[in-house]
Design a protein around this motif. Structure first.
Motif, PDB file in Angstrom:
ATOM      1  N   GLU A  55       0.887  -1.809   0.426  1.00 51.73           N
ATOM      2  CA  GLU A  55       0.298   0.289   0.430  1.00 51.73           C
ATOM      3  C   GLU A  55       0.462   1.219  -0.148  1.00 51.73           C
ATOM      4  OE1 GLU A  55      -2.792  -0.117   3.044  1.00 51.73           O
ATOM      5  OE2 GLU A  55      -3.200  -2.285   2.393  1.00 51.73           O
ATOM      6  N   ARG A 365      -7.533 -11.164  -7.540  1.00 53.50           N
ATOM      7  CA  ARG A 365      -7.661  -9.871  -7.727  1.00 53.50           C
ATOM      8  C   ARG A 365      -7.187  -8.639  -7.213  1.00 53.50           C
ATOM      9  NH1 ARG A 365     -10.023  -5.196  -9.006  1.00 53.50           N
ATOM     10  NH2 ARG A 365     -11.725  -5.782  -7.680  1.00 53.50           N
ATOM     11  N   LEU A 366      -8.599  -9.008  -6.373  1.00 50.23           N
ATOM     12  CA  LEU A 366      -8.629  -8.044  -5.375  1.00 50.23           C
ATOM     13  C   LEU A 366      -7.693  -8.249  -4.002  1.00 50.23           C
ATOM     14  CD1 LEU A 366     -10.695  -5.484  -4.861  1.00 50.23           C
ATOM     15  CD2 LEU A 366     -12.324  -7.597  -2.966  1.00 50.23           C
ATOM     16  N   TRP A 400      -1.008  -6.287  -6.333  1.00 49.28           N
ATOM     17  CA  TRP A 400      -2.177  -5.149  -5.065  1.00 49.28           C
ATOM     18  C   TRP A 400      -1.889  -4.031  -5.983  1.00 49.28           C
ATOM     19  CZ3 TRP A 400      -2.985  -1.049  -2.669  1.00 49.28           C
ATOM     20  CH2 TRP A 400      -3.508  -0.807  -2.218  1.00 49.28           C
ATOM     21  N   SER A 403      -3.602  -4.017 -10.151  1.00 49.00           N
ATOM     22  CA  SER A 403      -5.529  -5.030  -9.962  1.00 49.00           C
ATOM     23  C   SER A 403      -6.034  -4.193  -8.953  1.00 49.00           C
ATOM     24  CB  SER A 403      -4.670  -6.495  -8.676  1.00 49.00           C
ATOM     25  OG  SER A 403      -4.529  -6.400  -7.864  1.00 49.00           O
ATOM     26  N   ARG A 404      -5.908  -2.610  -8.280  1.00 51.87           N
ATOM     27  CA  ARG A 404      -6.299  -2.144  -8.086  1.00 51.87           C
ATOM     28  C   ARG A 404      -6.214  -0.667  -8.905  1.00 51.87           C
ATOM     29  NH1 ARG A 404      -8.578  -2.335  -2.016  1.00 51.87           N
ATOM     30  NH2 ARG A 404      -8.120  -4.925  -1.217  1.00 51.87           N
ATOM     31  N   TRP A 409      -9.982  -1.214 -13.944  1.00 49.45           N
ATOM     32  CA  TRP A 409     -10.487  -1.657 -14.001  1.00 49.45           C
ATOM     33  C   TRP A 409     -11.908  -0.242 -12.701  1.00 49.45           C
ATOM     34  CZ3 TRP A 409     -10.439  -7.183 -13.723  1.00 49.45           C
ATOM     35  CH2 TRP A 409      -8.550  -7.264 -14.396  1.00 49.45           C
ATOM     36  N   ALA A 412     -12.595  -0.799  -9.322  1.00 52.31           N
ATOM     37  CA  ALA A 412     -11.547  -1.631  -8.785  1.00 52.31           C
ATOM     38  C   ALA A 412     -11.289  -1.771  -7.186  1.00 52.31           C
ATOM     39  CB  ALA A 412     -10.581  -0.383  -8.501  1.00 52.31           C
ATOM     40  N   THR A 413     -12.297  -1.224  -6.213  1.00 54.35           N
ATOM     41  CA  THR A 413     -11.553  -1.792  -5.390  1.00 54.35           C
ATOM     42  C   THR A 413     -13.158  -2.616  -4.419  1.00 54.35           C
ATOM     43  OG1 THR A 413     -12.960   0.302  -3.787  1.00 54.35           O
ATOM     44  CG2 THR A 413     -10.507  -0.072  -4.237  1.00 54.35           C
TER      45      THR A 413
END
Length: 507
Positions: A55, A365-366, A400, A403-404, A409, A412-413
């Protein structure tokens, strides 16, 4: 002794800043290095990583770009945070970045020289990879061992039924981890290593779990190589002890098999069809380069990766379903329509369960199992997107963040398995905005086995049981905090009450 300690601290106070200044000059001399934070003296940007590096690095990349350079202690590191940059590093320049940054603790007992995960891109690694691709993880080999996996899942369901009858909560991660270990053990050795009904953790389970815990701890020796001879946190010493214990277990299982084979001399030798049979056959050929000693690290790779990643994925999938009851109903309805209620789920059923497959993809993904992948290393100085990445630079791919990425996307979250329905996006390394197992020559070789395990266990738990949160907890109250490690795990383990949907589903 006190004088020695004082002298040591004094020398370190002189040596470390001097080395840092030299390293910083070398770091900034490369004029075309990607942009990034300057960092502090000696420690660089280490303090900016925090407890969740995936993060923190994602936030930093929003300031400095999807290809970002920073110093982590004395380690020059480049972080990849977009699908476009991932394609450059893992596809266009795959050969250049196929090396590995190897942690100090991983080097004990020459583990890194014979490990498929950590060995460098060379002849030995290519041979290990070839064996995995042509002998171990082929569809034919995995199909042969389907019965073992289905039996172990039935054992899991019996364990859950026992908990249900006693009115006990089920720790999803613990059950999934023990089952995954048995699935791997039966694939390799044709026998269990964990008793799900026993309160004892079992030797293999405790060793593998502690290795995972140690692997999740940042090691000062990796960021400050001058400290390696001290091993200040004792991680190398503890890893050595655990590996020796695990190798001892492997030796017992191998001896047992060899004694069985010897007893069949002149008679008909039993055919197991498992991985050990393949590996022992290789050790009997001097030209293969395989010995009992150098197959132990490969077995260790299989046990660690084959238990941690699948169990974490199963726990996250169950967590998201409990947070989204409508989606749990959707997947259970699909299971009822495709399988009915009179028999257990089989591996052959999975291809007829598109919503389940979409659910697994959305979970990966998440909650990608290895959020920064296993660190790559630049084997040669390479130009990427107009920037220069020097030889020996550590390269982290932040799956991470990728994929967000809202550029790739929609919502996305949000947890939306439906996004993968009627979609040809997959996790096999060609769609660079979705690479939970990596891509290129370093893509996870055990993916075919791990994916089968996750689908079968998850489908079986959802087919046989309804699941409820404890103490009237509302879905939105379910904690989804994470803790960073080799895999991205829930900070608070998921516990839920099972209720049988059909007793006919358990043999």
């Amino acid at each position: 002794m006190a004088e020695l300690s004082t002298d040591l601290i004094l020398w370190l106070c002189i040596l470390l800043p001097s080395l840092y200044i030299f390293n910083l000059i070398r770091f900034r001399k490369t004029s075309k290095l990607p942009p990034g934070p300057v960092g502090f003296p000696v420690v660089g940007s280490l303090f900016e990583l925090g407890s969740m590096p995936n993060e923190s690095l994602a936030r930093l990349s929003q300031l400095h770009g999807p290809l970002m350079a920073l110093q982590l202690g004395f380690i020059t590191t480049v972080v990849v945070s977009s699908a476009e940059m991932a394609e450059q590093v893992l596809h266009k320049h795959d050969q250049a970045f196929a090396g590995r940054t190897v942690g100090d603790a991983v080097k004990v007992l020459d583990y890194h020289h014979h490990s498929l995960v950590f060995s460098q891109n060379g002849e030995r690694w290519r041979e290990l990879r070839r064996i995995c691709n042509t002998e171990l993880f082929t569809p034919k080999r995995l199909d042969t061992l389907t019965g073992f996996r289905e039996q172990k899942v039935q054992a899991l369901l019996r364990h859950v039924h026992t908990a249900c009858a006693a009115g006990r909560l089920v720790n999803i991660a613990e059950c999934a981890f023990g089952t995954a270990l048995n699935l791997v053990a039966n694939t390799i050795f044709s026998q269990d290593v964990v008793d799900l009904e026993s309160e004892s953790t079992g030797e293999v389970k405790s060793i593998v779990w502690e290795l995972l815990v140690l692997g999740a701890k940042p090691n000062l020796s990796d960021f400050f190589p001058a400290l390696r001879w001290v091993d200040p946190q004792g991680l190398r010493r503890r890893t050595r002890t655990l590996l020796k214990r695990l190798y001892g277990v492997f030796d017992q299982l191998i001896d047992k098999r060899m004694e069985s084979d010897a007893a069949a001399n002149g008679g008909k030798k039993k055919k197991y069809g498992d991985f050990l049979e393949v590996l022992l056959e290789l050790t009997r050929k001097p030209s293969s380069g395989f010995t009992r000693e150098n197959i132990r690290p490969l077995l260790t790779d299989l046990f660690i990766a084959g238990s941690d990643t699948p169990s974490a994925t199963i726990e996250w999938a169950m967590t998201e379903l409990l947070r989204h009851p409508g989606k749990m109903s959707a997947v259970q309805l699909e299971l009822e329509r495709a399988i009915g209620t009179k028999r257990p789920v089989k591996e052959s059923d999975i291809e007829r369960l598109p919503y389940l497959q979409a659910l697994v993809k959305e979970t990966l993904r998440l909650h990608p199992p290895v959020p920064l992948l296993i660190p790559h290393r630049a084997d040669v100085t390479t130009e990427v997107a107009g920037f220069t990445i020097p030889k020996n630079t550590q390269v982290l791919v932040n799956t991470w963040a990728i994929s967000r990425d809202p550029a790739c996307w929609e919502n996305a979250t949000s947890f939306l398995p439906e996004r993968f329905l009627n979609s040809d996006i997959n996790f096999k390394g060609k769609d660079f905005h979705f690479i939970p197992f990596g891509s290129g020559r370093r893509i996870c070789p055990g993916m075919p086995l791990g994916v089968r395990m996750v689908h079968l266990v998850l489908a079986s738990l959802l087919h046989s049981f309804s699941w409820k949160l404890p103490d009237g907890m509302a879905p939105e109250q379910l904690d989804v905090g994470t803790k960073f490690g080799i895999s991205l795990q829930k900070a608070i383990p998921l516990k839920a009450f099972p209720c049988p949907r059909s007793l006919d589903g358990v043999e």
